[in-house]
Design a protein around this motif. Structure first.
Motif, mmCIF file in Angstrom:
data_model
loop_
_atom_site.group_PDB
_atom_site.id
_atom_site.type_symbol
_atom_site.label_atom_id
_atom_site.label_comp_id
_atom_site.label_asym_id
_atom_site.label_seq_id
_atom_site.Cartn_x
_atom_site.Cartn_y
_atom_site.Cartn_z
ATOM 1 N N MET A 14 0.921 -1.095 -0.050
ATOM 2 C CA MET A 14 -0.164 -0.156 0.258
ATOM 3 C C MET A 14 0.715 1.052 -0.190
ATOM 4 O O MET A 14 1.709 1.213 0.685
ATOM 5 N N THR A 15 0.432 2.278 -0.788
ATOM 6 C CA THR A 15 1.248 3.567 -0.854
ATOM 7 C C THR A 15 0.446 4.541 -0.517
ATOM 8 O O THR A 15 -0.772 4.569 -0.808
ATOM 9 N N ILE A 16 0.943 5.743 -0.154
ATOM 10 C CA ILE A 16 0.203 6.832 0.396
ATOM 11 C C ILE A 16 0.980 8.194 -0.562
ATOM 12 O O ILE A 16 2.150 8.107 -0.793
ATOM 13 N N ASP A 17 -0.003 8.933 -1.243
ATOM 14 C CA ASP A 17 0.609 9.914 -2.091
ATOM 15 C C ASP A 17 1.603 10.818 -1.303
ATOM 16 O O ASP A 17 1.349 11.343 -0.354
ATOM 17 N N ASN A 18 2.583 11.163 -1.755
ATOM 18 C CA ASN A 18 3.836 11.871 -1.282
ATOM 19 C C ASN A 18 3.756 13.050 -1.959
ATOM 20 O O ASN A 18 3.990 13.530 -3.103
ATOM 21 N N PRO A 19 3.180 14.062 -0.930
ATOM 22 C CA PRO A 19 3.078 15.544 -1.345
ATOM 23 C C PRO A 19 4.508 16.227 -1.684
ATOM 24 O O PRO A 19 4.462 17.301 -2.408
ATOM 25 N N HIS A 20 5.651 15.314 -1.549
ATOM 26 C CA HIS A 20 6.903 16.042 -1.716
ATOM 27 C C HIS A 20 7.904 15.131 -2.693
ATOM 28 O O HIS A 20 8.848 15.342 -2.816
ATOM 29 N N ALA A 21 6.974 14.500 -3.476
ATOM 30 C CA ALA A 21 7.576 13.388 -4.459
ATOM 31 C C ALA A 21 8.352 14.254 -5.366
ATOM 32 O O ALA A 21 9.649 13.805 -5.795
ATOM 33 N N GLU A 22 7.917 15.484 -5.894
ATOM 34 C CA GLU A 22 8.841 16.099 -7.118
ATOM 35 C C GLU A 22 9.897 16.402 -6.457
ATOM 36 O O GLU A 22 11.386 16.216 -7.000
ATOM 37 N N THR A 23 10.055 16.900 -5.035
ATOM 38 C CA THR A 23 11.471 17.493 -4.674
ATOM 39 C C THR A 23 12.204 16.392 -4.545
ATOM 40 O O THR A 23 13.557 16.438 -4.900
ATOM 41 N N ILE A 24 11.869 15.051 -3.705
ATOM 42 C CA ILE A 24 12.673 14.115 -3.541
ATOM 43 C C ILE A 24 13.498 13.139 -4.709
ATOM 44 O O ILE A 24 14.652 12.942 -5.047
ATOM 45 N N ARG A 25 12.319 13.366 -5.960
ATOM 46 C CA ARG A 25 12.955 12.840 -6.998
ATOM 47 C C ARG A 25 13.955 13.600 -7.682
ATOM 48 O O ARG A 25 14.979 13.064 -8.501
ATOM 49 N N LYS A 26 13.838 14.868 -7.941
ATOM 50 C CA LYS A 26 14.847 15.896 -8.288
ATOM 51 C C LYS A 26 16.298 15.529 -7.687
ATOM 52 O O LYS A 26 17.304 15.486 -8.210
ATOM 53 N N ALA A 27 16.172 15.460 -6.208
ATOM 54 C CA ALA A 27 17.349 15.324 -5.365
ATOM 55 C C ALA A 27 17.843 13.749 -5.832
ATOM 56 O O ALA A 27 19.080 13.761 -5.772
ATOM 57 N N LEU A 28 17.223 13.054 -6.213
ATOM 58 C CA LEU A 28 17.672 11.443 -6.519
ATOM 59 C C LEU A 28 18.409 11.831 -7.894
ATOM 60 O O LEU A 28 19.424 11.366 -7.994
ATOM 61 N N ASP A 29 17.991 12.301 -9.054
ATOM 62 C CA ASP A 29 18.470 12.732 -10.035
ATOM 63 C C ASP A 29 19.687 13.253 -10.022
ATOM 64 O O ASP A 29 20.694 13.048 -10.706
ATOM 65 N N LEU A 30 19.779 14.482 -9.190
ATOM 66 C CA LEU A 30 20.886 15.345 -8.635
ATOM 67 C C LEU A 30 21.974 14.228 -8.160
ATOM 68 O O LEU A 30 23.058 14.665 -8.525
ATOM 69 N N LEU A 31 21.601 13.519 -7.452
ATOM 70 C CA LEU A 31 22.643 12.597 -6.594
ATOM 71 C C LEU A 31 23.311 11.803 -7.867
ATOM 72 O O LEU A 31 24.339 11.566 -7.797
ATOM 73 N N LYS A 32 22.510 11.135 -8.613
ATOM 74 C CA LYS A 32 23.043 10.242 -9.715
ATOM 75 C C LYS A 32 23.981 10.920 -10.657
ATOM 76 O O LYS A 32 24.855 10.680 -11.091
ATOM 77 N N GLU A 33 23.638 12.504 -10.955
ATOM 78 C CA GLU A 33 24.592 13.352 -11.715
ATOM 79 C C GLU A 33 25.821 13.514 -10.880
ATOM 80 O O GLU A 33 26.931 13.364 -11.603
ATOM 81 N N TYR A 34 25.854 13.841 -9.591
ATOM 82 C CA TYR A 34 26.850 14.005 -8.867
ATOM 83 C C TYR A 34 27.945 13.033 -8.654
ATOM 84 O O TYR A 34 29.186 13.212 -8.774
ATOM 85 N N THR A 35 27.325 11.962 -8.609
ATOM 86 C CA THR A 35 28.342 10.361 -8.439
ATOM 87 C C THR A 35 28.505 9.877 -9.731
ATOM 88 O O THR A 35 29.153 8.874 -9.458
#
Length: 287
Positions: A1-22
């Motif tokens: 079961m999942t619950i809508d994450n109101p901060h999904a866009e913020t954290i997915r951008k952070a993940l993309d940035l982490l992948k870019e940095y590393t």
């Protein structure tokens, strides 16, 4: 079961940035090497440097996901990070996304720093794992008296299997906010990347905490107390789950206590729980 994450866009951008940095070392400046960890800095034009620690956990004893479990567990972090104080899981959006509040220690008379953020884990295979955190504003978690609310632009781990072992990359960019002596700020910026080496040392000496896998029930909360070697998971709904157990963390096996509806078995390093129906608490500790 999942619950809508109101901060999904913020954290997915952070993940993309982490992948870019590393992805490489382009634009990173090697500042020093200490205790087997290479320390790097990078600027994105802001007043807050991005710091990076790189090391390798040599050998074939552990997977990337197992190292990630040590890096992201607050119970383990209390051991390998002397500045860490406490972290509380506030909302589970999915098995890999959570809203949290945490606090770090500061020397007197500097006020403790806390933060509210979302974490996201991605473990596509045993060979690579990512975990990223970023600050968010959430109405359910206002400022805390006695703390200064810091802003975490990004903090993240990349763990990747190599011929030599598991390469550990740790990146952080943070605004500690408020008034902070320059000497303390500089010291903190230099020490943060060394956590990469601290995680490697911890898992070599202790193994890893129980790792939950294939959970079809709803995760409510999860904690690990290293001192007691106790892992407690609260679930709800219906389904099943299993935990992979480190024989190094639990050389004499484990004792399992289940409160609620369900049953468990322990064999071949796995605790398997089936028949979950409603609120259920699973405690795993050393035998």
């Amino acid at each position: 079961m999942t619950i809508d994450n109101p901060h999904a866009e913020t954290i997915r951008k952070a993940l993309d940035l982490l992948k870019e940095y590393t992805s490489n070392l382009d634009g990173w400046n090697l500042t020093q090497e200490k205790n087997g960890v290479k320390l790097y800095t990078k600027s994105d034009g802001s007043a807050f440097p991005i710091v990076r620690g790189e090391t390798v956990l040599t050998g074939t004893s552990f997977t990337a996901g197992q190292v990630a479990a040590v890096a992201t567990s607050p119970g383990c972090r209390k051991v390998w990070d002397e500045k860490f104080d406490v972290a509380e899981l506030k909302q589970v959006y999915s098995s890999n996304e959570i809203l949290f509040w945490s606090k770090v220690k500061t020397p007197w008379p500097i006020s403790p720093r806390d933060m509210v953020g979302v974490s996201l884990r991605e473990n596509p295979s045993d060979d690579i794992a990512y975990s990223v955190m970023s600050s968010v504003k959430d109405a359910s978690l206002p400022d805390v008296s006695g703390c200064v609310r810091s802003h975490l632009f990004i903090s993240g781990w990349k763990l990747q299997k190599t011929d030599a072992g598991v390469a550990i990359s740790y990146i952080t960019q943070i605004d500690l906010a408020g008034s902070i002596p320059a000497a303390f700020l500089k010291s903190t910026q230099q020490q943060i990347p060394l956590c990469a080496g601290s995680v490697a040392k911890f898992i070599k000496e202790n193994g890893f905490p129980p790792i939950q896998q294939d959970c079809t029930a709803q995760l409510v909360n999860e904690t690990f107390d290293y001192g007691k070697r106790e892992h407690v998971t609260r679930l709800d709904g219906q389904g099943s789950t299993q935990f992979f157990i480190s024989s190094q963390m639990y050389p004499k096996g484990v004792k399992v206590t289940l409160t609620g509806n369900g049953s468990y078995t322990f064999e071949e390093d796995y605790v398997r729980v089936t028949g979950i129906d409603g609120p259920t608490t699973i405690s795993i500790k050393r035998a």
